[in-house]
Write a protein that holds these residues in place. Structure first.
Motif, PDB file in Angstrom:
ATOM      1  N   PHE A 354     -35.410  -2.100 -56.769  1.00 43.07           N
ATOM      2  CA  PHE A 354     -35.267  -0.921 -55.919  1.00 43.07           C
ATOM      3  C   PHE A 354     -35.042   0.313 -56.797  1.00 43.07           C
ATOM      4  N   GLY A 355     -35.868   1.327 -56.595  1.00 44.07           N
ATOM      5  CA  GLY A 355     -35.677   2.607 -57.284  1.00 44.07           C
ATOM      6  C   GLY A 355     -35.532   3.711 -56.250  1.00 44.07           C
ATOM      7  N   ALA A 356     -34.520   4.565 -56.393  1.00 41.01           N
ATOM      8  CA  ALA A 356     -34.211   5.546 -55.351  1.00 41.01           C
ATOM      9  C   ALA A 356     -34.193   6.961 -55.918  1.00 41.01           C
ATOM     10  N   CYS A 357     -34.513   7.910 -55.049  1.00 39.14           N
ATOM     11  CA  CYS A 357     -34.492   9.325 -55.425  1.00 39.14           C
ATOM     12  C   CYS A 357     -33.980  10.147 -54.241  1.00 39.14           C
ATOM     13  N   ILE A 358     -32.994  10.989 -54.497  1.00 40.54           N
ATOM     14  CA  ILE A 358     -32.511  11.920 -53.472  1.00 40.54           C
ATOM     15  C   ILE A 358     -33.570  12.994 -53.248  1.00 40.54           C
ATOM     16  N   VAL A 359     -33.835  13.302 -51.968  1.00 41.94           N
ATOM     17  CA  VAL A 359     -34.860  14.289 -51.629  1.00 41.94           C
ATOM     18  C   VAL A 359     -34.191  15.620 -51.325  1.00 41.94           C
ATOM     19  N   ASP A 360     -34.642  16.661 -51.989  1.00 40.60           N
ATOM     20  CA  ASP A 360     -34.147  18.014 -51.728  1.00 40.60           C
ATOM     21  C   ASP A 360     -34.874  18.545 -50.492  1.00 40.60           C
ATOM     22  N   SER A 361     -34.175  18.597 -49.368  1.00 45.04           N
ATOM     23  CA  SER A 361     -34.825  18.951 -48.100  1.00 45.04           C
ATOM     24  C   SER A 361     -35.327  20.393 -48.078  1.00 45.04           C
ATOM     25  N   ASP A 362     -34.748  21.264 -48.909  1.00 46.19           N
ATOM     26  CA  ASP A 362     -35.167  22.670 -48.894  1.00 46.19           C
ATOM     27  C   ASP A 362     -36.524  22.873 -49.558  1.00 46.19           C
ATOM     28  N   LYS A 363     -36.765  22.181 -50.651  1.00 51.17           N
ATOM     29  CA  LYS A 363     -38.029  22.348 -51.382  1.00 51.17           C
ATOM     30  C   LYS A 363     -38.595  20.979 -51.749  1.00 51.17           C
ATOM     31  N   ALA A 364     -38.676  20.145 -50.724  1.00 53.17           N
ATOM     32  CA  ALA A 364     -39.052  18.751 -50.987  1.00 53.17           C
ATOM     33  C   ALA A 364     -40.567  18.578 -50.990  1.00 53.17           C
ATOM     34  N   ASP A 365     -41.020  17.790 -51.939  1.00 52.97           N
ATOM     35  CA  ASP A 365     -42.382  17.274 -51.929  1.00 52.97           C
ATOM     36  C   ASP A 365     -42.244  15.761 -51.909  1.00 52.97           C
ATOM     37  N   ASP A 368     -43.641  13.831 -54.793  1.00 48.30           N
ATOM     38  CA  ASP A 368     -42.831  13.888 -56.016  1.00 48.30           C
ATOM     39  C   ASP A 368     -41.645  12.928 -55.924  1.00 48.30           C
ATOM     40  N   ALA A 369     -41.020  12.888 -54.731  1.00 46.89           N
ATOM     41  CA  ALA A 369     -39.883  11.982 -54.548  1.00 46.89           C
ATOM     42  C   ALA A 369     -40.318  10.529 -54.683  1.00 46.89           C
ATOM     43  N   MET A 370     -41.506  10.195 -54.157  1.00 49.29           N
ATOM     44  CA  MET A 370     -42.026   8.833 -54.291  1.00 49.29           C
ATOM     45  C   MET A 370     -42.280   8.488 -55.756  1.00 49.29           C
ATOM     46  N   ASP A 371     -42.855   9.447 -56.491  1.00 49.84           N
ATOM     47  CA  ASP A 371     -43.106   9.213 -57.919  1.00 49.84           C
ATOM     48  C   ASP A 371     -41.800   9.013 -58.680  1.00 49.84           C
ATOM     49  N   SER A 372     -40.791   9.814 -58.335  1.00 55.04           N
ATOM     50  CA  SER A 372     -39.490   9.686 -59.003  1.00 55.04           C
ATOM     51  C   SER A 372     -38.834   8.353 -58.670  1.00 55.04           C
ATOM     52  N   ALA A 373     -38.966   7.933 -57.402  1.00 54.18           N
ATOM     53  CA  ALA A 373     -38.418   6.633 -57.014  1.00 54.18           C
ATOM     54  C   ALA A 373     -39.127   5.508 -57.757  1.00 54.18           C
ATOM     55  N   ASN A 374     -40.434   5.659 -57.948  1.00 53.80           N
ATOM     56  CA  ASN A 374     -41.191   4.665 -58.725  1.00 53.80           C
ATOM     57  C   ASN A 374     -40.701   4.601 -60.163  1.00 53.80           C
ATOM     58  N   THR A 375     -40.428   5.763 -60.732  1.00 53.47           N
ATOM     59  CA  THR A 375     -39.921   5.810 -62.107  1.00 53.47           C
ATOM     60  C   THR A 375     -38.593   5.074 -62.216  1.00 53.47           C
ATOM     61  N   ALA A 376     -37.709   5.314 -61.245  1.00 55.39           N
ATOM     62  CA  ALA A 376     -36.416   4.619 -61.248  1.00 55.39           C
ATOM     63  C   ALA A 376     -36.610   3.122 -61.042  1.00 55.39           C
ATOM     64  N   LYS A 393     -32.781  13.239 -64.027  1.00 58.09           N
ATOM     65  CA  LYS A 393     -33.679  14.104 -64.807  1.00 58.09           C
ATOM     66  C   LYS A 393     -33.851  13.587 -66.232  1.00 58.09           C
ATOM     67  N   GLU A 394     -32.845  12.840 -66.729  1.00 56.29           N
ATOM     68  CA  GLU A 394     -32.957  12.287 -68.083  1.00 56.29           C
ATOM     69  C   GLU A 394     -34.142  11.336 -68.194  1.00 56.29           C
TER      70      GLU A 394
END
Length: 657
Positions: A354-365, A368-376, A393-394
Motif C-alpha cells: 500500500f502506498g498513500a499520498c495526501i491530496v491537496d484539495s485546493d490545487k489537487a491533480d 499527480d496524487a496517483m503517481d505519488s501513491a505509486n511511488t510510495a 517530497k524526499e
C-alpha cells in the motif's frame, strides 16, 4: 419451538399439505390438509425462499419462518404413495445458535445481495457480502449509528432522506424491534459507486435465538441497480468489465468529484499492488490469479458502499482508492485485503503493498496524487516490517537519483566497473580462515567506491540485479581458477543468490556451466540464498536447492533470524549450512538467559539436522564471548575481518600458506 419435537409433514408438488404430525398441529392449530404449507410457515401466498420441493436433486434446505420468527433446517424426501402420487416428506427443526455462524446465514437468504448483523445493545455491526466464495468481515470499528449518520450525509437520495431517517432512527429502532414479531421492510434510493441511484429494499429480522442477551437484528438488503445508468457508464468505458471497479479514466473522473465534495476534509489516494503477482500466476495459474483479483475487487466495492469511497482498477494487479484520511477506515482497508490474501485457498507468502499520498484539495491533480501513491507503493515492496508507505517530497530526490544512476549501471557493466570484495569466515578453535563470502562492489571511474546500499536497491528495482550477480559469479569462478593455477591452498568462496535471480534464470544450470567453463572443483564454490527468499514459497526454492546439492554444491541459508525465521522452512529445505543473524547474539542482562536458550535450541536442532552453523555480523567482544560460551565455532564479521579486496585476500592466503 426449541422444546418441541421436529415438525414433520407431507406436501404434494403444489405445496399442499397431505398430512402432518402432532407437533405441527400444536404449532399451527389451524392447519388442515389441502392448505399451502407456506401459508402457515410464512403467512404469505408464495413458497419460502430456498424451498426445494420442485427440485429433483436437493434433499436439505434452510428457511426463515416469519410465523415462527426463527430459522429452520429441513430435510426433504420424495415418496410415491398409492392413491396419492408423488409426495414430499419434510422434517423441520429449529437451528440453535451454536449451530449457526454468521456465514451460514447466507444460505437462508439466497436472494439477498448482502446483509448486516446489527448489535443494537452495543451499537455495532458487521457486514457480509455473498460472493462465489463466501467470506465475512468481523465487527466494524465504526459504530452503527455513525454508519447511518454517514449514509445520510453522503449516499441517500434527498427525496428519500426523511423516510430513511425514520426507518433507521437508532433511538427508536431498538423499541420497534423489541415490539415486533414480524420482519420490518423499507425501500429507499442509495447512491452507488458510479453516482447513479440504486433502489434498496431492506428487511429487518429480530434475532430471537441469538444466544446472547444483546439485542441482535439481521438487516437483509436487496438492490435493484439503475440499469440505464449502468449501460451509459459501460458505453463510456468508465467501468472495468473484469473487476466491476472504475477504469483508470473512470477513477480519475469520480475521484475529482469525490474531492470536490470533500472541501475542508483531508483526503488521500492509496495505490495497491500485489507483490510478486507474476509469480502467483506462474505457480498457481492465471485462473487462480483472476479469482484473487476479483476477490479484492469485491472487497473494494464493499468499501465504496460502506464508507463512500471511490475505487479503481488500473489493470494487472494494480488498484486505487480515494478516501478520507481516517486511520480507522485505512486500517479496515489494509486488514481486509491482507486477510483475503492470507486466507486465499491455502496460498502463502503473498501480500498487498500500500502506498498513500495526501491530496491537496485546493490545487489537487488526481493524476499527480496517483503517481505519488505509486511511488510510495514501490518503496514498500519487499519491506515486511511496514504495511503502508506515505509519500514524501524526499522520495522525489530519490527518484531523480535513480534516474541518474540506472543508466550508469548499464555503462558500468560494459566497462567492468563492478568487482567483489571478500569477507573471511573464521574458525574460533583453529584460529584460521575456513572460507569467505563474495560481496559486490562498484568502483566508479569518477566517484570511486559506491556503497552497495546506494546501488543495490536501484538495480533490484530496475531488473539489473541478476545481470550484476551473474557478472560477479563469473568473476569469482575466474578468480578461483587463477588460485588453482597458482597452487594456493584455497578455502571455499560463497556467492549470493537472490530470489530475483531464481525467478529470472535457471540458477543450477548457470553454476554447472560456470564450473565447466573454468574447470574448477565444486567444493570451492558455495551458494548463499537469503532466508527471506524462502518466506514467499518454499516449493520453488526447495527444488533449486535440491538440484544445486545434487550437482555437488554446498548451499547456505543466509540471514537466518533476520525477521522471517521459520523452523518449518529448515525442515522443508535441505541446506548444508545455517548462517545465524547477529540479532541472535545481541544480548544484555535482561534477555541473556532466554537469548542463550534460544541460540542453544537452534544449535541443537541444527546438529540433529546435520547443519553447520556460522554466526555472521559479529562485531563486539561481548558477542564473541557469547559465541564461545555456547560452543559455536564458525564466525564471520568485522570483529575478525572486514570485507577486503581480492588482492588483500590473496596476500593473506599466501602468508598463511
Amino acid at each position: 419451538m426449541d422444546h418441541l419435537e421436529s415438525l414433520v409433514y407431507a406436501v404434494d408438488n403444489d405445496y399442499r399439505l397431505v398430512s402432518f404430525n402432532q407437533s405441527l398441529s400444536a404449532v399451527f392449530p389451524d392447519a388442515k390438509p389441502g392448505d399451502f404449507c407456506f401459508q402457515h410457515f410464512n403467512g404469505s401466498m408464495e413458497p419460502c425462499f430456498g424451498c426445494p420441493i420442485k427440485s429433483s436433486n436437493v434433499s436439505s434446505f434452510n428457511i426463515f419462518s416469519k410465523a415462527l420468527n426463527t430459522f429452520l433446517s429441513a430435510n426433504c424426501a420424495k415418496l410415491d404413495l398409492p392413491g396419492v402420487g408423488v409426495t414430499n416428506l419434510v422434517s423441520c427443526r429449529h437451528i440453535v445458535n451454536s449451530e449457526r455462524s454468521l456465514m451460514s446465514r447466507m444460505l437462508f437468504l439466497p436472494q439477498c445481495d448482502y446483509f448486516l448483523e446489527i448489535n443494537l445493545t452495543q451499537n455495532k455491526y458487521r457486514y457480509v457480502h455473498k460472493n462465489d466464495e463466501e467470506y465475512g468481515i468481523e465487527y466494524n470499528v465504526e459504530s452503527f449509528d455513525s454508519l447511518i449518520s454517514r449514509l445520510e450525509k453522503t449516499s441517500i437520495n434527498p427525496n428519500d432522506l426523511q423516510n430513511f431517517r425514520n426507518f433507521w432512527d437508532f433511538q427508536l429502532l431498538s423499541l420497534k424491534m423489541a415490539e415486533t414479531t414480524v420482519p420490518l421492510t423499507n425501500t429507499y434510493r442509495e447512491k452507488n459507486a458510479v453516482g447513479s441511484w440504486d433502489e434498496v429494499t431492506v428487511t429487518l429480522i429480530p434475532e430471537v435465538y441469538a444466544g446472547t442477551e444483546d439485542q441482535i437484528v439481521l438487516a437483509i438488503f436487496k438492490i435493484k441497480t439503475a440499469a440505464q445508468d449502468v449501460r451509459k457508464l459501460n458505453a463510456s468505458e468508465e467501468i472495468d468489465s473484469f473487476s466491476g471497479l472504475f477504469t483508470r479514466r473512470g477513477f480519475v473522473l469520480h475521484a475529482e468529484e469525490y474531492l470536490a465534495e470533500r472541501q475542508g476534509a483531508e483526503v488521500c489516494v492509496i495505490a495497491m499492488d500485489v507483490e510478486h503477482f507474476r509469480l502467483f500466476n506462474k505457480w498457481y495459474g492465471s485462473p487462480e490469479g483472476d479469482k484473487l483479483l476479483k476477490r479484492i475487487s469485491v472487497f473494494l466495492l464493499e468499501m465504496d458502499r460502506m464508507f463512500d469511497t471511490v475505487s479503481g482498477y488500473a489493470g494487472g494487479d494494480n488498484f486505487y482508492i480515494i478516501l478520507d484520511n481516517q486511520p480507522v477506515v485505512i486500517d479496515y482497508l489494509i486488514n481486509g485485503i491482507s486477510d483475503i490474501l492470507a486466507k486465499f485457498d491455502g496460498v502463502e507468502g503473498f501480500r498487498m503493498a500500500f502506498g498513500a499520498c495526501i491530496v491537496d484539495s485546493d490545487k489537487a491533480d488526481i493524476r499527480d496524487a496517483m503517481d505519488s501513491a505509486n511511488t510510495a507503493c514501490e518503496r514498500i515492496l519487499g519491506n515486511y516490517q511496514e504495511r503502508i508507505c506515505w509519500f514524501s517530497k524526499e522520495m522525489l530526490s530519490d527518484i531523480e537519483h535513480e534516474i541518474q544512476i540506472a543508466p550508469e549501471v548499464e555503462r558500468a557493466l560494459v566497462e567492468k566497473e563492478f568487482t567483489f570484495y571478500l569477507q573471511p569466515k573464521y574458525s574460533v578453535s583453529d584460529k584460521k580462515i575456513v572460507g569467505s563470502e563474495a560481496l559486490v562492489r562498484w568502483l566508479h571511474k569518477k566517484r570511486g567506491l559506491i556503497p552497495p546500499s546506494e546501488f543495490i536497491p536501484i538495480i533490484e528495482k530496475n531488473g539489473l540485479v541478476t545481470r550484476v550477480d551473474m557478472y560477479i559469479w563469473d568473476m569469482v569462478c575466474a578468480t578461483i581458477k587463477k588460485w588453482m593455477e597458482e597452487g594456493l591452498d584455497i578455502a571455499p568462496v560463497s556467492v549470493n543468490v537472490s530470489r530475483i535471480d531464481i525467478d529470472s534464470v535457471d540458477v543450477p544450470e548457470i553454476f554447472d556451466n560456470l564450473v565447466s567453463k573454468y574447470q574448477i572443483d565444486r567444493k570451492f564454490l558455495e551458494i548463499e540464498i537469503t532466508e527471506s527468499a524462502f518466506v514467499e514459497d518454499t516449493r520453488v526454492l526447495k527444488t533449486v536447492v535440491q538440484r544445486l546439492r545434487a550437482s555437488g554444491f554446498t548451499v547456505l541459508i543466509d540471514d537466518f533470524g533476520s525477521g522471517y525465521s521459520s523452523l518449518n522452512m529448515l525442515k522443508d529445505v535441505q541446506a548444508d549450512v545455517l548462517k545465524m543473524d547477529i540479532k541472535f547474539f545481541d544480548l544484555n542482562n535482561t534477555n541473556y538467559e532466554k537469548g542463550v536458550d534460544i541460540i542453544e535450541s537452534v544449535l541443537n536442532m541444527s546438529r540433529k539436522m546435520k547443519l553447520s552453523v556460522i554466526a555472521e555480523g559479529v562485531e563486539t567482544e561481548d558477542q564473541i564471548q557469547v559465541i564461545k560460551d555456547i560452543g559455536l565455532n564458525y564466525v564471520q564479521g568485522f570483529y575478525y575481518y572486514k570485507p577486503m579486496s581480492v588482492d588483500e585476500y590473496e596476500k593473506m592466503l599466501k602468508s598463511e600458506n
